[in-house]
Design an enzyme around this catalytic site. Structure first.
Site, PDB file in Angstrom:
ATOM      1  N   SER A 100      -8.733  -0.409 -13.960  1.00 59.12           N
ATOM      2  CA  SER A 100      -8.632   0.192 -13.342  1.00 59.12           C
ATOM      3  C   SER A 100      -9.959   0.448 -11.970  1.00 59.12           C
ATOM      4  CB  SER A 100      -7.754   1.192 -13.669  1.00 59.12           C
ATOM      5  OG  SER A 100      -7.839   2.003 -12.002  1.00 59.12           O
ATOM      6  N   LYS A 149      -1.627  -3.964   9.132  1.00 57.00           N
ATOM      7  CA  LYS A 149      -0.907  -2.599   9.105  1.00 57.00           C
ATOM      8  C   LYS A 149      -2.078  -1.666   9.583  1.00 57.00           C
ATOM      9  CE  LYS A 149       3.193  -4.097   5.968  1.00 57.00           C
ATOM     10  NZ  LYS A 149       2.842  -5.910   6.665  1.00 57.00           N
ATOM     11  N   SER A 160       4.629 -13.877  -1.600  1.00 59.56           N
ATOM     12  CA  SER A 160       3.555 -12.988  -2.473  1.00 59.56           C
ATOM     13  C   SER A 160       4.448 -11.766  -3.113  1.00 59.56           C
ATOM     14  CB  SER A 160       3.158 -11.870  -1.985  1.00 59.56           C
ATOM     15  OG  SER A 160       4.056 -11.476  -0.930  1.00 59.56           O
TER      16      SER A 160
END
Length: 629
Positions: free
Chosen positions: A355, A423, A465
């Site tokens: 991670s 965005k 996607s």
């Protein structure tokens, strides 16, 4: 009868089949000799001169042996005659000419005279008999398949667009394959000289303007576009016309399959929404990409995702010294690992499950592998889910990026490329705002690590996607509907995954530090139009066969996306589809102090996380969220 012959051909050893064919050819030689003399002497056996008959009989064994040898040399015993075509016909013609010529020479050398017309007649009779044996099975097979399709109520009336070699191969495959139910009833071609003619029995009825008329006139159910190297603009125009016909539409996927003679019904694919973008494929400078990727250690975070996996595929093709894939999700990462190991067996590939939120893990990965180039694609990107889980969005997107950026700088990576999004411009959702903060991290950290060039690449939606709208629409259509659209007027910018990734790689070549690269996404697309196009291209009528339901904008969703803030301006690069946005100046000390506060809020799962984000990104205004305003 034909079925028994087919079964015999499939189960009998090749040597026995060749022996039977040789025996037939020897009999054909004898019969051709007799028919030539019989015809020469006015179809009367009694009028045949005994000397000529004796000469033909004496030369028969030589003639048969020489003919079989010539046929073997011309490979007439090796061809798959159920698929015989023009090439096999030419081989038979040449072989029979050589056989007739050798007979003429041989008999003259032996001084065995024959009528001059005998040799010409012998050639034609031998040719007819050999063609009959070689092409009988194929012809009977075509007739049987055509008869079966004619009787079969489930046969599919089919239109082929294009009357060239590709269309010929396609129609031939439809006629030869008993498992194919398509029956070509008409052909469309823009060449006026072909209109009114036919191709393998299918009439050429007109140009593109006749598609709708022909579809109705001939009851067409499926349309195959069989034109190689079709320009994007014309392809879009043809597909849009076909879309209004109510027929299913299929395309030939690649020119390579045409070059390899692989044109068949099974090679055609369904029309995808990217076929309607109407622009030529993105062109990139391969030399520039090779120059900075070749012989480098490259790390891709989020390498198992849609963008990350395509990055890995394209990077692997550019000869890196080592490719490191890092992702938290093992399933897709494992699939990618198997694919790359198969496609690039010599690639030095490292796959890590980790991670980016784990600071120690990121530091240890960079310290061990010392990547030269870092592509940071790891992120939570689903807008509605991140609206419901804002703290997780900030932990992963913002502080994962900060971990990777600092580790890259500490270990003197040459470049770090952040995958951003449109965005991030005037964000109305927490995902977009988190990405804007990531861009600010890239700009702010540049001065701390001058040996590393930090850049961000901003683009819109990518077709296909994970979690995108196109796979959802296809799934809904396959289930019979309804297809759900948030708003009738909502628009988005779209690009294919390979296009977006190739431009990301090109932008990496232009990196000098601190830039935000903006990709030209072309013309915006209405999501409602996209849904209707997909329904029509699947052979259904919107709101009749498949209903469309408008569900309203989701939390944090804009009516339209912007690719560039007004304050940023545009600067051109060597690639017409890549621009550089002028960075907005930020107060670096204040920014990192606010990041510290944001981290506390995120990791304590604070309820005021949106206010903390608003302090860093003043342009962030959550839709319907009064707490942020």
């Amino acid at each position: 009868m034909l079925a028994r012959v087919q079964k015999w051909l499939q189960t009998t050893p090749k040597t026995l089949r060749v022996a039977v064919l040789i025996a037939y050819d020897i009999l054909a030689v004898a019969l051709a000799e007799f028919l030539a003399l019989w015809t020469r002497f006015e179809f009367s056996i009694g009028q045949i001169t005994p000397q000529f008959g004796q000469n033909a009989l004496k030369y028969f064994l030589i003639n048969g042996a020489v003919t079989v040898a010539i046929f073997a040399f011309m490979k007439l015993y090796n061809s798959l005659w159920e698929y015989a075509s023009v090439q096999e016909m030419m081989n038979v013609l040449v072989a029979c000419m050589l056989a007739a010529g050798s007979q003429s020479i041989g008999m003259h050398m032996l001084l065995w005279s024959m009528p001059r017309s005998y040799y010409i007649l012998y050639f034609f009779f031998l040719l007819g008999l050999i063609c009959m044996s070689r092409f009988f099975y194929r012809g009977a097979r075509i007739l049987r398949n055509s008869y079966a399709r004619g009787k079969n109520a489930e046969s599919i009336p089919t239109m082929v667009i294009g009357a060239g070699d590709t269309a010929c191969m396609l129609i031939k495959d439809m006629q030869n394959n008993p498992l194919v139910r398509n029956q070509v009833v008409c052909v469309i071609d823009a060449n006026p000289h072909k209109v009114g003619r036919s191709i393998l029995g299918a009439p050429v009825v007109g140009d593109d303007g006749k598609i709708i008329w022909a579809a109705q006139r001939y009851g067409v159910k499926e349309i195959f576009i069989a034109i190689p190297n079709l320009p994007a603009a014309r392809k879009k125009n043809i597909i849009e016309i076909c879309r209004d016909s109510g027929c299913r539409v299929k395309l030939l996927p690649s020119m390579a399959q045409i070059l390899n003679d692989e044109v068949s019904v099974s090679q055609f694919r369904e029309v995808e929404i990217e076929d309607l973008l109407g622009r030529e494929p993105v062109k990139i400078q391969m030399d520039e990409i090779m120059e900075y990727l070749a012989d480098q250690t490259v790390l891709v975070t989020g390498g198992g995702g849609s963008i990350g996996s395509e990055l890995c595929r394209q990077i692997a093709a550019h000869g890196p010294k080592q490719l490191i894939i890092l992702d938290i999700y093992e399933n897709t990462t494992y699939d990618l690992q198997l694919q790359l190991q198969h496609d690039y067996p010599d690639l030095d590939l490292v796959v890590l499950i980790a991670s980016v939120r784990n600071t120690h893990r990121m530091n240890s990965v960079f310290a061990k592998y010392h990547p030269d180039i870092v592509f940071h694609a790891a992120a939570h990107k689903h807008v509605p889910l991140m609206e419901s889980n804002p703290n997780e969005a900030i932990k992963n997107n913002v502080f994962g990026t900060l971990n990777v950026a600092r580790a890259a700088g500490e270990n003197k990576a040459k470049r770090m490329v952040l995958i951003s999004t449109d965005k991030a411009v005037n964000p109305t959702n927490i995902m977009g705002a988190s990405k804007r903060i990531c861009e600010m991290i890239i700009q702010g950290i540049q001065k701390d690590y001058p040996d590393t060039n930090y850049v961000a690449v901003r683009f819109g939606n990518v077709l296909g996607s994970n979690g995108s709208v196109v796979p959802l629409f296809k799934k809904q259509i396959a289930e019979g509907g309804p297809v759900t659209v948030t708003d009738k007027n909502i628009i988005r910018y779209f690009m294919t995954i390979p296009e977006a990734v190739s431009l990301v790689l090109q932008a990496g070549a232009y990196a000098r530090g601190g830039e935000i690269f903006v990709l030209d996404m072309g013309e915006p697309v209405k999501i409602d139009d996209m849904a209707r196009n997909l329904i029509r291209l699947s052979g259904y009528e919107p709101d009749v066969d498949i209903p469309i339901v408008y569900t309203g904008l989701r939390p944090g969703e804009k009516m339209y996306e912007e690719c560039l803030r007004k304050e940023e301006g545009l600067q051109k690069t060597a690639n017409d589809l890549i621009f550089i946005g002028k960075p907005i100046e930020i107060d670096k000390e204040k920014f990192f102090e606010e990041l510290t506060e944001l981290k506390i809020q995120a990791y304590e799962d604070g309820a005021d996380i949106r206010k903390a984000v608003k302090n860093i990104v003043p342009s962030y205004v959550g839709i319907g969220d009064e707490a942020v305003k």
